[in-house]
Scaffold this active site. Structure first.
Site, PDB file in Angstrom:
ATOM      1  N   ASP A   1      61.931  -8.491 163.430  1.00 37.55           N
ATOM      2  CA  ASP A   1      63.153  -8.120 162.800  1.00 37.55           C
ATOM      3  C   ASP A   1      64.550  -7.830 164.051  1.00 37.55           C
ATOM      4  O   ASP A   1      65.599  -7.621 163.316  1.00 37.55           O
ATOM      5  CB  ASP A   1      62.854  -6.531 161.968  1.00 37.55           C
ATOM      6  CG  ASP A   1      63.821  -6.219 160.619  1.00 37.55           C
ATOM      7  OD1 ASP A   1      64.438  -7.519 160.204  1.00 37.55           O
ATOM      8  OD2 ASP A   1      64.129  -5.178 160.548  1.00 37.55           O
TER       9      ASP A   1
ATOM     10  N   ARG B   1      71.430  -2.974 157.701  1.00 33.96           N
ATOM     11  CA  ARG B   1      72.638  -2.993 157.371  1.00 33.96           C
ATOM     12  C   ARG B   1      73.270  -1.546 158.052  1.00 33.96           C
ATOM     13  O   ARG B   1      74.704  -1.580 158.431  1.00 33.96           O
ATOM     14  CB  ARG B   1      73.086  -2.919 155.870  1.00 33.96           C
ATOM     15  CG  ARG B   1      72.302  -1.876 155.037  1.00 33.96           C
ATOM     16  CD  ARG B   1      72.076  -2.190 153.763  1.00 33.96           C
ATOM     17  NE  ARG B   1      70.941  -2.901 153.557  1.00 33.96           N
ATOM     18  CZ  ARG B   1      70.495  -3.292 152.291  1.00 33.96           C
ATOM     19  NH1 ARG B   1      71.242  -2.593 151.138  1.00 33.96           N
ATOM     20  NH2 ARG B   1      69.627  -4.268 151.935  1.00 33.96           N
TER      21      ARG B   1
ATOM     22  N   ASP C   1      64.172   1.809 154.415  1.00 29.80           N
ATOM     23  CA  ASP C   1      64.074   0.640 154.735  1.00 29.80           C
ATOM     24  C   ASP C   1      64.974  -0.519 154.782  1.00 29.80           C
ATOM     25  O   ASP C   1      65.072  -1.577 155.211  1.00 29.80           O
ATOM     26  CB  ASP C   1      62.739   0.008 153.917  1.00 29.80           C
ATOM     27  CG  ASP C   1      61.892  -1.317 154.430  1.00 29.80           C
ATOM     28  OD1 ASP C   1      62.420  -1.539 155.507  1.00 29.80           O
ATOM     29  OD2 ASP C   1      61.150  -1.926 153.699  1.00 29.80           O
TER      30      ASP C   1
ATOM     31  N   LYS D   1      56.964   0.569 154.566  1.00 28.14           N
ATOM     32  CA  LYS D   1      56.468  -0.783 154.150  1.00 28.14           C
ATOM     33  C   LYS D   1      54.879  -0.620 153.776  1.00 28.14           C
ATOM     34  O   LYS D   1      53.976   0.016 154.671  1.00 28.14           O
ATOM     35  CB  LYS D   1      56.528  -1.957 155.009  1.00 28.14           C
ATOM     36  CG  LYS D   1      58.197  -2.074 155.344  1.00 28.14           C
ATOM     37  CD  LYS D   1      58.363  -3.404 156.037  1.00 28.14           C
ATOM     38  CE  LYS D   1      60.039  -3.649 156.265  1.00 28.14           C
ATOM     39  NZ  LYS D   1      60.526  -3.968 155.122  1.00 28.14           N
TER      40      LYS D   1
ATOM     41  N   LYS E   1      71.494  -7.964 164.091  1.00 28.21           N
ATOM     42  CA  LYS E   1      70.749  -7.114 164.203  1.00 28.21           C
ATOM     43  C   LYS E   1      69.405  -6.903 164.997  1.00 28.21           C
ATOM     44  O   LYS E   1      68.792  -7.927 164.973  1.00 28.21           O
ATOM     45  CB  LYS E   1      70.132  -7.266 162.598  1.00 28.21           C
ATOM     46  CG  LYS E   1      68.960  -6.300 162.187  1.00 28.21           C
ATOM     47  CD  LYS E   1      68.551  -6.403 160.680  1.00 28.21           C
ATOM     48  CE  LYS E   1      67.353  -5.409 160.508  1.00 28.21           C
ATOM     49  NZ  LYS E   1      66.692  -5.759 159.106  1.00 28.21           N
TER      50      LYS E   1
END
Ligand code: BES
Ligand code: MN
Ligand code: ZN
Length: 498
Positions: free
Chosen positions: A285, A348, A344, A274, A262
């Site tokens: 991230d 995935r 958010d 967020k 990812k």
């Protein structure tokens, strides 16, 4: 910093580290030092609580009768406690203690420890490995430090009988450390510098090691039908990218192993935005992608005898007039439609297309994906273990064992039909969050599994382990590089030359 190996000799300057075993039992060099200094070591121990227990330190400044400016005693405990990790910790802590001390030269003596598990050459190599991993720094953006705040330690010499064998044992470890450092660098970079295109460009650096690097832009991904990944990036000014890295270390006929990462270069949450507090953390991230890239560097660097594919999906998740909305339905590369209930839960979506692409194109022996996927995994496991999910017991077991040996621990969590029902969508094939608020890391893994066919697959949720607020001997604060060592070990133990 320069790290070398040499036969034991008395240093003329700098610092000297020697080991002491439990109950103040001196190693060979410690004994010789004590005699040369007319008992300075024993007197210092007697004046302190230092017993030689594992992890203890005692620093003796300007010892009489010795040229060394300081002698540091390091407790190794009972001989049987001295495993590879203990030697790494000895090296790592030594380097970290002295980094800013003013000392420029450090000699660490590796004496034979009765009962130690690794052989002498391996012990010395592990000390050097610890030194290297523990001395990592990211100083690129510091411009105004005074000289006395800069690192002084420039040279570390591991002294051991049979230095040539130790140097050979260190060779591959040094390459893995290169990979760990590359990951740490990438994960630390801020998102104004590291965005999908610039991260893809970093991957190109692997070409000089013989890694084949392909970069797909948005037009290509659209043609392929990667609607899930593209939906995440559509609110950003930065173009999304998919990078495919291939290392061929075995015959072409051998099926590759595959790693998928990812790579959300910044995760604002998108329209499901967020809160402000702590949002800066979302620069890391892309930690899963960072690990895959560093792993490719490690494997190619040590010329691993295996075929490996690394695929990273690189996007920036931003809120804007073009961003995807909660409730949007996108069509993934697999053909399955996804109702995006929360923008958010974007990692995935990126992995859905990257995983499908990888299994479809490469038919790998297995796929392991890495992702800073859920805050829920931090609630579950804290920062000690990464979450492990798998459709294959053998792969799960191999991963957990490799992680235990490398100090990158994994804990397997369950998956199953009942969890899978929680991501059924009323209007599409699947929804990107669970229906309740429970088991968030598991429903995320179930989502990924919908994009994996029969291939053995494991998912590592590294949201709690990719970044650390406290230092350990071999992992300074900040980006950890978690997963590079673990996966290198997995490959070395089970898939190389096989
Ligand atoms: N990148 C985050 C997960 C994360 C959180 C990583 C904290 C590291 C530290 C991920 O994209 C995310 O936002 N997940 C959501 C999922 C939720 C909307 C179902 C989360 O965990 O809150
Ligand atoms: Mn998110
Ligand atoms: Zn995210």
């Amino acid at each position: 910093m320069q790290i070398t190996f040499a036969e034991p000799s008395w240093p003329k300057s700098g610092a000297l580290v020697v080991a002491v075993l439990a109950e103040r039992k001196l190693t060979e060099t410690a004994k010789a030092l004590d005699e040369k200094s007319r008992g300075a070591l024993r007197r210092a121990m007697a004046a302190s609580r230092f017993t030689g227990a594992k992890g203890q330190w005692l620093e003796i400044l300007a010892p009489a009768g010795l040229d060394a400016e300081r002698v540091l005693l390091r407790g190794l405990g009972k001989g049987e406690e001295a495993d590879a990790a203990a030697f790494e910790a000895m090296g790592g802590e030594a380097a970290r203690r002295l980094a800013l001390s003013g000392v420029e030269r450090l000699a660490i003596v590796c004496d034979a420890v009765p009962g130690a598990k690794p052989g002498l050459a391996e012990c010395a190599a592990r000390i050097a490995y610890g030194v290297r991993l523990g001395s990592y720094r990211f100083d690129k953006y510091r411009t105004t430090r005074k000289a006395d705040q800069k690192p002084s330690l420039a040279q570390v010499i591991v002294q051991v009988k049979g230095a040539a064998a130790a140097k050979r044992a260190y060779g591959p470890l040094d390459k893995v450390a290169d990979g760990v450092f590359f990951t740490r660098d990438l994960v630390t970079e801020p998102a104004n510098v590291l965005y999908p295109a610039s991260l893809a460009k970093e991957c190109r650096k692997l070409e000089k090691l013989g890694v084949k690097v392909e970069i797909l832009g948005e037009a290509q991904m659209r043609r392929l039908g990667m609607g899930a990944l593209l939906g995440v990036g559509q609110g950003s000014e930065r173009e999304s990218q998919l990078v495919v890295m291939q290392w061929q270390g075995a015959a072409k006929s051998h099926k590759p192993v595959a790693f998928v990462g990812k790579g959300v270069c910044f995760d604002t949450g998108g329209i499901s935005i967020k809160p402000a507090a702590g949002m800066e953390e979302m620069k890391w991230d892309m930690g899963g992608a960072g690990t895959v890239i560093g792993l490719m560097q490690a494997l190619a660097g040590r010329r691993a005898k295996v075929n490996v594919v690394g695929v990273v999906g690189l996007v920036e998740n931003m809120p804007s007039g073009t961003a995807q909305r909660p409730g949007d339905v996108v069509t993934s590369l697999s053909g399955q439609t996804i109702e995006v209930l929360n923008t958010d839960a974007e990692g995935r979506l990126v992995l859905a297309d990257a995983l499908w692409y990888t299994q479809d194109r490469f038919k790998p022996r297995f796929m392991v994906d890495l992702a800073t996927l859920t805050g829920a995994i931090i609630v579950t496991l804290g920062h000690e273990y990464a979450g492990l999910f798998a459709n294959d017991d053998e792969l799960a077991q191999r991963l957990a064992t490799a992680g235990g040996l490398e100090g990158e621990k994994l804990w397997r969590l369950p998956m199953g039909e009942a969890y899978d029902r929680q991501i059924d969508s009323p209007i599409a094939d699947v929804q990107n969050i669970g229906s309740g608020r429970t088991a968030g890391s598991i429903t995320a893994a179930q989502f990924l599994q919908r994009f994996v066919n029969k291939v053995p697959w494991a998912h590592l949720d590294i949201a709690g382990t990719a970044w650390s607020k406290k230092a350990t001997p071999t992992v300074p604060k900040g980006a950890t590089g978690f997963g590079v060592r673990l996966l290198d070990r997995l490959v070395a133990t089970h898939y190389e030359g096989k």
